[in-house]
Motif scaffolding. Structure first.
Motif, PDB file in Angstrom:
ATOM      1  N   GLY A  46       8.627 -63.971  10.658  1.00 39.52           N
ATOM      2  CA  GLY A  46       7.837 -65.136  10.118  1.00 39.52           C
ATOM      3  C   GLY A  46       6.497 -65.302  10.632  1.00 39.52           C
ATOM      4  N   VAL A  47       5.924 -66.271  10.260  1.00 38.97           N
ATOM      5  CA  VAL A  47       4.439 -66.459  10.619  1.00 38.97           C
ATOM      6  C   VAL A  47       4.542 -68.119  11.294  1.00 38.97           C
ATOM      7  N   CYS A  48       3.997 -67.964  12.246  1.00 41.55           N
ATOM      8  CA  CYS A  48       4.028 -69.323  13.053  1.00 41.55           C
ATOM      9  C   CYS A  48       2.571 -70.272  12.709  1.00 41.55           C
ATOM     10  N   SER A  49       2.447 -71.609  12.952  1.00 41.83           N
ATOM     11  CA  SER A  49       1.221 -72.154  12.732  1.00 41.83           C
ATOM     12  C   SER A  49       0.010 -71.872  13.454  1.00 41.83           C
ATOM     13  N   CYS A 103       7.563 -64.240  15.210  1.00 39.61           N
ATOM     14  CA  CYS A 103       6.077 -64.390  14.595  1.00 39.61           C
ATOM     15  C   CYS A 103       5.478 -62.796  14.504  1.00 39.61           C
ATOM     16  N   ILE A 104       5.155 -62.306  13.433  1.00 43.18           N
ATOM     17  CA  ILE A 104       4.415 -61.046  13.296  1.00 43.18           C
ATOM     18  C   ILE A 104       3.000 -60.983  13.785  1.00 43.18           C
ATOM     19  N   GLY A 105       2.394 -62.098  14.166  1.00 40.10           N
ATOM     20  CA  GLY A 105       1.369 -62.453  14.914  1.00 40.10           C
ATOM     21  C   GLY A 105       1.130 -62.405  16.360  1.00 40.10           C
ATOM     22  N   CYS A 106       2.000 -63.394  16.908  1.00 45.75           N
ATOM     23  CA  CYS A 106       2.084 -63.462  18.360  1.00 45.75           C
ATOM     24  C   CYS A 106       3.316 -63.060  18.962  1.00 45.75           C
ATOM     25  N   GLY A 107       4.155 -63.018  18.080  1.00 43.53           N
ATOM     26  CA  GLY A 107       5.700 -62.547  18.818  1.00 43.53           C
ATOM     27  C   GLY A 107       6.405 -63.921  19.148  1.00 43.53           C
ATOM     28  N   CYS A 108       6.255 -64.964  19.127  1.00 47.10           N
ATOM     29  CA  CYS A 108       6.831 -65.949  19.623  1.00 47.10           C
ATOM     30  C   CYS A 108       8.288 -66.179  18.725  1.00 47.10           C
ATOM     31  N   ARG A 109       9.280 -66.927  19.167  1.00 43.87           N
ATOM     32  CA  ARG A 109      10.398 -66.721  18.703  1.00 43.87           C
ATOM     33  C   ARG A 109      11.007 -68.241  18.420  1.00 43.87           C
ATOM     34  N   ASP A 110      12.247 -68.399  17.748  1.00 42.80           N
ATOM     35  CA  ASP A 110      12.725 -69.613  17.741  1.00 42.80           C
ATOM     36  C   ASP A 110      13.182 -70.222  19.009  1.00 42.80           C
ATOM     37  N   SER A 111      13.437 -69.501  19.979  1.00 42.13           N
ATOM     38  CA  SER A 111      13.877 -69.879  21.396  1.00 42.13           C
ATOM     39  C   SER A 111      12.527 -70.103  22.148  1.00 42.13           C
ATOM     40  N   VAL A 146       5.092 -56.267   9.048  1.00 35.78           N
ATOM     41  CA  VAL A 146       4.824 -55.554  10.414  1.00 35.78           C
ATOM     42  C   VAL A 146       4.271 -56.395  11.518  1.00 35.78           C
ATOM     43  N   PRO A 147       4.853 -56.658  12.429  1.00 33.40           N
ATOM     44  CA  PRO A 147       4.453 -57.274  13.799  1.00 33.40           C
ATOM     45  C   PRO A 147       3.150 -56.584  14.283  1.00 33.40           C
ATOM     46  N   ARG A 148       2.010 -57.431  14.785  1.00 32.51           N
ATOM     47  CA  ARG A 148       0.970 -57.057  15.366  1.00 32.51           C
ATOM     48  C   ARG A 148       0.983 -56.699  16.823  1.00 32.51           C
ATOM     49  N   ILE A 149       1.874 -56.884  17.519  1.00 30.79           N
ATOM     50  CA  ILE A 149       2.172 -56.630  18.922  1.00 30.79           C
ATOM     51  C   ILE A 149       3.408 -56.026  19.103  1.00 30.79           C
ATOM     52  N   ALA A 150       3.636 -55.466  20.282  1.00 38.62           N
ATOM     53  CA  ALA A 150       4.776 -54.725  20.771  1.00 38.62           C
ATOM     54  C   ALA A 150       5.896 -55.634  21.076  1.00 38.62           C
ATOM     55  N   ALA A 151       7.188 -55.322  20.807  1.00 39.33           N
ATOM     56  CA  ALA A 151       8.314 -56.183  20.724  1.00 39.33           C
ATOM     57  C   ALA A 151       9.383 -55.482  21.331  1.00 39.33           C
ATOM     58  N   PHE A 152      10.393 -56.611  21.929  1.00 41.50           N
ATOM     59  CA  PHE A 152      11.767 -56.098  22.760  1.00 41.50           C
ATOM     60  C   PHE A 152      12.748 -56.173  21.831  1.00 41.50           C
ATOM     61  N   ASP A 153      13.701 -55.393  21.811  1.00 37.08           N
ATOM     62  CA  ASP A 153      15.024 -55.313  20.740  1.00 37.08           C
ATOM     63  C   ASP A 153      16.107 -56.215  21.614  1.00 37.08           C
TER      64      ASP A 153
END
Length: 384
Positions: free
Chosen positions: A338-341, A304-312, A356-363
């Motif tokens: 994506g954008v989650c609910s 998610c580009i907002g909170c960073g949650c993922r499918d897993s 563009v994601p709003r938070i840092a992420a990890f590859d």
């Protein structure tokens, strides 16, 4: 009948006396030639007293044991802690003594002996970090220092107040960093912070217990990870000599442990039957083949580009008292975004082409990717 009962009682008492005598003789034999240092003498004394405690407990009626334990256990526990202090001062470890297995309240000794003990680590792994955090050791590695000290009140992930241990991370150069909460994920995060990437070896650390608010058992959580294909390791057993040897190798020589697996991430010891998989597979001994308990989708995982949650690892929600997860309201699995609910406020931005994601992420290698920087924004404008 009365005589028979008394005779039986006498026989049992004689048997207990004989067993107690043998136990005391065993302690005395092991104590012969022991060091005459303060720690050595304390060790001998505690071994004898532990044996006496076991003898008395075996011969005492159940109803009388509570009072007995109140009188004896506290004193033994205090002296085990004192033994730990003597051993630390003498530079020895009572756990290497033949008398160690005879001692009661070993946890009291270990808590004092391990606290703030300096541990120089050559081969850093998340497991080593977690062990040092749990024991309250001071970990030193390549100029980095990790220390557990103090506690602080925090607000948990579900809004509840909690107390967590403070963790201090001192890099070779730079400012002291503060974290809180001893756990397996914290150990992995500290490893990434110290090494700059995720652990590349075989991860035998396991998972933290889920939060009670998530209303899912540990076993159900592991089953879910296996179904999603995100478990880093599946093994035939997680206890016993084979597992212990495997985990020790993963800590002491990560490269050698990784080399046990073939190109498909499979390892099986034909002599013991122990097997492990890095790709969510299991081994069927009867059929002699590897299989997956769940069919794993081949789609690219999105975040998610907002909170960073993922499918897993979706957002966990409490809906009418039941545990639930967020859903995708916008998603592009090919792009991995994506954008989650829970981030519906970004729907209009997504529809306008913003990815563009709003938070840092990890590859995939666990390295932090600073997204939303000028470089990312410039690239987006160039695409337009």
């Amino acid at each position: 009948m009365k005589v028979a009962v008394e005779g039986g009682a006498c026989c049992r008492e004689d048997a207990e006396m004989l067993k107690g005598k043998e136990e005391m003789e065993s302690v005395a034999k092991l104590a012969e030639g022991a060091a005459t240092t303060a720690a050595g003498l304390a060790l001998n004394d505690l071994a004898a007293r532990s044996a006496l405690l076991r003898i008395v407990l075996r011969r005492t009626a159940l109803g009388e044991k509570c009072e007995l334990l109140a009188n004896l256990v506290g004193a033994l526990g205090d002296d085990m802690r004192q033994l730990a202090k003597e051993c630390r001062a003498s530079g020895i470890d009572a756990r290497s003594s033949a008398l160690w297995s005879l001692l009661e309240h070993q946890d009291q000794y270990e808590a004092v002996f391990e606290r703030n003990r300096r541990v120089e680590v050559q081969q850093l792994t998340p497991m080593v970090i977690y062990q040092c955090l749990s024991r309250r050791n001071q970990l030193f590695h390549a100029g980095w220092t990790v220390i557990v000290g103090g506690s602080r009140e925090v607000t948990g992930g579900y809004g509840e107040p909690a107390w967590e241990s403070r963790i201090w991370l001192q890099p070779p150069t730079g400012v002291l960093r503060e974290y809180s909460g001893i756990g397996r994920e914290m150990a992995r995060a500290l490893y990434r912070e110290m090494k700059g990437f995720s652990f590349q070896g075989v991860d035998t650390l396991g998972h933290d217990t889920p939060h009670p608010a998530e209303r899912i058992s540990f076993n159900d959580m592991i089953a879910r990870f296996e179904e999603e294909g995100t478990l880093p390791l599946i093994a035939s057993t997680e206890h016993g000599p084979s597992w212990d040897a495997f985990t020790n190798l993963s800590v002491e020589d990560p490269d050698a442990c990784r080399a046990l697996f073939d190109e498909k991430g499979r390892y099986r010891d034909t002599s013991t039957g122990f097997w492990a998989s890095l790709d969510c597979e299991r081994y069927d001994d009867a059929a002699g083949e590897w299989y997956r308990a769940y069919a794993i989708a081949d789609a690219t995982e999105a975040s998610c580009i907002g909170c960073g949650c993922r499918d897993s690892s979706p957002c966990w929600l409490n809906v009418d008292g039941k545990c639930d997860t967020c859903q995708w309201v916008r998603v592009d699995h090919a792009a991995g975004r994506g954008v989650c609910s829970e981030c519906r406020e970004l729907e209009s931005s997504w529809d306008a082409g913003d990815r563009v994601p709003r938070i840092a992420a990890f590859d995939e290698q666990g390295r932090m990717v600073e997204l939303g920087t000028n470089e990312s924004k410039n690239s987006a404008r160039d695409d337009e």
